[in-house]
Design an enzyme around this catalytic site. Structure first.
Site, PDB file in Angstrom:
ATOM      1  N   PHE A 153      78.348  31.194   4.375  1.00 16.38           N
ATOM      2  CA  PHE A 153      77.038  30.448   5.207  1.00 16.38           C
ATOM      3  C   PHE A 153      76.904  31.796   5.858  1.00 16.38           C
ATOM      4  O   PHE A 153      77.622  32.950   6.191  1.00 16.38           O
ATOM      5  CB  PHE A 153      78.653  29.829   6.817  1.00 16.38           C
ATOM      6  CG  PHE A 153      77.528  29.010   7.272  1.00 16.38           C
ATOM      7  CD1 PHE A 153      77.115  27.438   6.710  1.00 16.38           C
ATOM      8  CD2 PHE A 153      77.455  29.285   8.302  1.00 16.38           C
ATOM      9  CE1 PHE A 153      76.476  26.866   7.493  1.00 16.38           C
ATOM     10  CE2 PHE A 153      76.714  28.468   9.364  1.00 16.38           C
ATOM     11  CZ  PHE A 153      76.142  27.561   9.444  1.00 16.38           C
TER      12      PHE A 153
ATOM     13  N   ASP B 164      87.066  32.688   8.622  1.00 25.19           N
ATOM     14  CA  ASP B 164      86.352  32.031   9.385  1.00 25.19           C
ATOM     15  C   ASP B 164      86.564  30.088   8.479  1.00 25.19           C
ATOM     16  O   ASP B 164      86.627  30.010   7.532  1.00 25.19           O
ATOM     17  CB  ASP B 164      84.471  31.863   9.010  1.00 25.19           C
ATOM     18  CG  ASP B 164      83.888  30.776   9.393  1.00 25.19           C
ATOM     19  OD1 ASP B 164      84.323  29.707   9.746  1.00 25.19           O
ATOM     20  OD2 ASP B 164      82.638  30.816   9.613  1.00 25.19           O
TER      21      ASP B 164
ATOM     22  N   TYR C 129      83.227  22.376  16.820  1.00 19.50           N
ATOM     23  CA  TYR C 129      82.075  20.658  17.052  1.00 19.50           C
ATOM     24  C   TYR C 129      82.563  19.638  15.192  1.00 19.50           C
ATOM     25  O   TYR C 129      81.603  19.074  15.453  1.00 19.50           O
ATOM     26  CB  TYR C 129      81.055  20.501  17.438  1.00 19.50           C
ATOM     27  CG  TYR C 129      80.076  22.311  16.680  1.00 19.50           C
ATOM     28  CD1 TYR C 129      79.256  21.915  15.488  1.00 19.50           C
ATOM     29  CD2 TYR C 129      79.752  22.965  17.164  1.00 19.50           C
ATOM     30  CE1 TYR C 129      78.860  22.540  14.306  1.00 19.50           C
ATOM     31  CE2 TYR C 129      78.887  24.472  16.060  1.00 19.50           C
ATOM     32  CZ  TYR C 129      78.641  23.331  14.857  1.00 19.50           C
ATOM     33  OH  TYR C 129      78.309  25.026  14.278  1.00 19.50           O
ATOM     34  N   LYS C 130      82.914  20.507  14.718  1.00 17.19           N
ATOM     35  CA  LYS C 130      83.288  20.046  13.264  1.00 17.19           C
ATOM     36  C   LYS C 130      84.635  18.629  13.385  1.00 17.19           C
ATOM     37  O   LYS C 130      84.509  17.753  14.165  1.00 17.19           O
ATOM     38  CB  LYS C 130      83.868  20.348  12.261  1.00 17.19           C
ATOM     39  CG  LYS C 130      82.240  21.487  11.706  1.00 17.19           C
ATOM     40  CD  LYS C 130      82.077  22.352  10.853  1.00 17.19           C
ATOM     41  CE  LYS C 130      81.164  23.622  11.203  1.00 17.19           C
ATOM     42  NZ  LYS C 130      79.757  22.958  10.700  1.00 17.19           N
TER      43      LYS C 130
ATOM     44  N   ARG D  56      76.681  15.839   0.698  1.00 11.73           N
ATOM     45  CA  ARG D  56      78.281  15.868   1.114  1.00 11.73           C
ATOM     46  C   ARG D  56      78.289  15.286   2.295  1.00 11.73           C
ATOM     47  O   ARG D  56      77.514  14.276   2.739  1.00 11.73           O
ATOM     48  CB  ARG D  56      77.484  17.571   1.978  1.00 11.73           C
ATOM     49  CG  ARG D  56      79.665  18.333   2.274  1.00 11.73           C
ATOM     50  CD  ARG D  56      78.782  19.631   3.447  1.00 11.73           C
ATOM     51  NE  ARG D  56      78.673  19.830   4.289  1.00 11.73           N
ATOM     52  CZ  ARG D  56      78.309  20.009   5.429  1.00 11.73           C
ATOM     53  NH1 ARG D  56      78.364  21.383   5.209  1.00 11.73           N
ATOM     54  NH2 ARG D  56      77.935  20.136   6.560  1.00 11.73           N
TER      55      ARG D  56
END
Ligand SMILES: Cc1ncc(COP(=O)(O)O)c(C=O)c1O
Length: 407
Positions: free
Chosen positions: A125, A194, A219-220, A366
């Site tokens: 990422f 991560d 927040y995921k 995705r």
């Protein structure tokens, strides 16, 4: 694979986790397959936040730092994350964003060694690579960005830190955390994981895997709300040796002594920098409370069933989409991705049909398969709508090619 609507409904009826769906607000008619990017709103959040705003902020005002334990929120909410990642409650603290937490841990851990190299994966990422490049520049170290298949082989006597994302944000490929952590440790390097696409999705055992440092998003899959604070994990044995490069007052041993000198707080508290964002923290607390009574193993078992159904239906009904996520559960996370030259337009056409997934440049669509609130019929309906879009070619409509600032 044939999996009929009737079979999907029967699977939902038999699903012991089905009642958990009621813990979330899911807009009527919308199929939300983007919980790996922004989780849906926990039903408890509006009333809880309303109370905090009106009673605690409105009436109690500054007294709430003590009387409502605002000051203890980073540790209290960190302790709710701990069982999801196989950590002790005092090894997790909530603060800042994942990017900022990475910066703090990279600098603090790099300062423990004179070794030259920070090692990471090409295609990691981008925030991870950007932060690592900044840290390398700041500390006069080298950043080695290796192709995924070569990362392990590149660990050597010069490696100070290895920075990896456990579940890849695009392909959902998963690294073998225990093996790689052990390999790096044998070579004298520390690994920073991560966990942004793992926490709340795949079962994790950081203590069992000997992990020393990790960060992750709120927040995921944790459903903490837009821009929810992130967390960081430091294994107990390392905590007293790390000094945060962001020496804010909240990480001081005595923030309210107002002294000129810096003395780091004991344990993980030293990784705090500024004043905790209470409203955002309460949102995250609501997201974490929605996991109550369910183990990561139960969630993972349903996630696998969802994956097999979705994968099979797309393969059967939308063969133009090429799956780039590994089939085997131990090699992947909880989202599934497909390649198509017009992934962006397909994603937009799906959103217009009330199926929300997301696009990752240049050509990936995705979908997050989140077992807390998704059912088998959701997946059946989503693929049915996608098959209609693909068969009719409706994704070619010019309006689906318009790109907003956030893709
Ligand atoms: C793997 C990974 N790390 C970090 C981030 C971003 O973290 P933050 O916005 O909290 O800095 C993301 C966001 O999608 C991500 O996927």
């Amino acid at each position: 694979m044939s999996f009929t609507l009737a079979e999907a409904r029967a699977a939902d009826a038999a699903d012991p986790l089905r009642p958990l769906r009621a813990r979330f607000h899911l807009p009527e008619g919308l199929i939300y397959l983007d919980g790996n990017s922004l989780g849906p709103m926990p039903r408890a959040a509006p009333a809880r936040l309303g109370r905090v705003i009106e009673e605690e902020w409105g009436e109690e005002l500054i007294r709430s730092w003590n009387s409502r334990d605002w000051i203890g929120a980073p540790q209290r909410i960190g302790a709710l994350i701990a069982p999801l990642i196989g950590a002790k409650p005092n090894e997790v603290i909530v603060a800042d964003s994942t990017s900022v937490n990475l910066f703090k841990l990279l600098v603090a851990a790099a300062s423990l060694t004179g070794r030259k190299t920070l090692l990471s994966e090409a295609g990691n990422f981008h925030t991870d690579l950007h932060i690592a490049s900044g840290v390398a520049e700041l500390l006069g170290r080298d950043l080695d960005i290796a192709p995924r298949a070569e990362v392990e082989g590149r660990i050597g006597p010069d490696t100070a830190l290895l920075l990896l994302t456990h579940v890849h944000y695009k392909t959902a490929e998963r690294f073998d955390m225990a093996r790689i952590t052990a390999r790096a440790r044998e070579a004298g390097a520390i690994t920073i994981w991560d966990l942004s696409h793992s926490v709340g999705a795949v079962p994790l055992d950081l203590n069992g895997a000997g992990v020393e440092l990790a960060v992750g998003c709120g927040y995921k899959y944790l459903n903490g709300g837009p821009g929810a604070p992130a967390f960081l994990y430091v294994a107990e044995h390392l905590q007293e040796r790390l000094i945060s490069p962001l020496r804010g007052w909240m990480g001081h041993a005595e923030p309210f002594a107002f002294t000129d000198d810096y003395r780091p707080a004991a344990g993980l508290d030293r990784m705090l920098a500024g004043t905790p964002p209470i409203l955002s923290l309460v949102g995250l607390e609501c997201g974490l409370e929605a996991f109550e009574g369910v183990t990561p193993a139960r969630l993972w078992s349903k996630a696998n069933a969802l994956f097999d159904v979705f994968h099979g239906l797309v393969e059967q009904r939308c063969p133009e989409l090429v799956c780039i996520t590994p089939r085997l559960p131990e090699q992947r996370g909880s989202h599934i991705s497909f390649r198509h030259p017009h992934a962006f337009e397909i994603c937009q056409a799906l959103i217009a049909a009330e199926v929300i997934g997301d696009f990752r440049a240049p050509d990936v669509v995705r979908f997050g398969l989140t077992p807390l609130y998704l059912g088998f019929e959701d997946l059946w309906q989503a693929v049915d709508r996608m098959a209609k879009i693909m068969e009719s070619g409706s994704w070619r409509e010019p309006r689906y090619a318009v790109r907003g600032k956030v893709t």
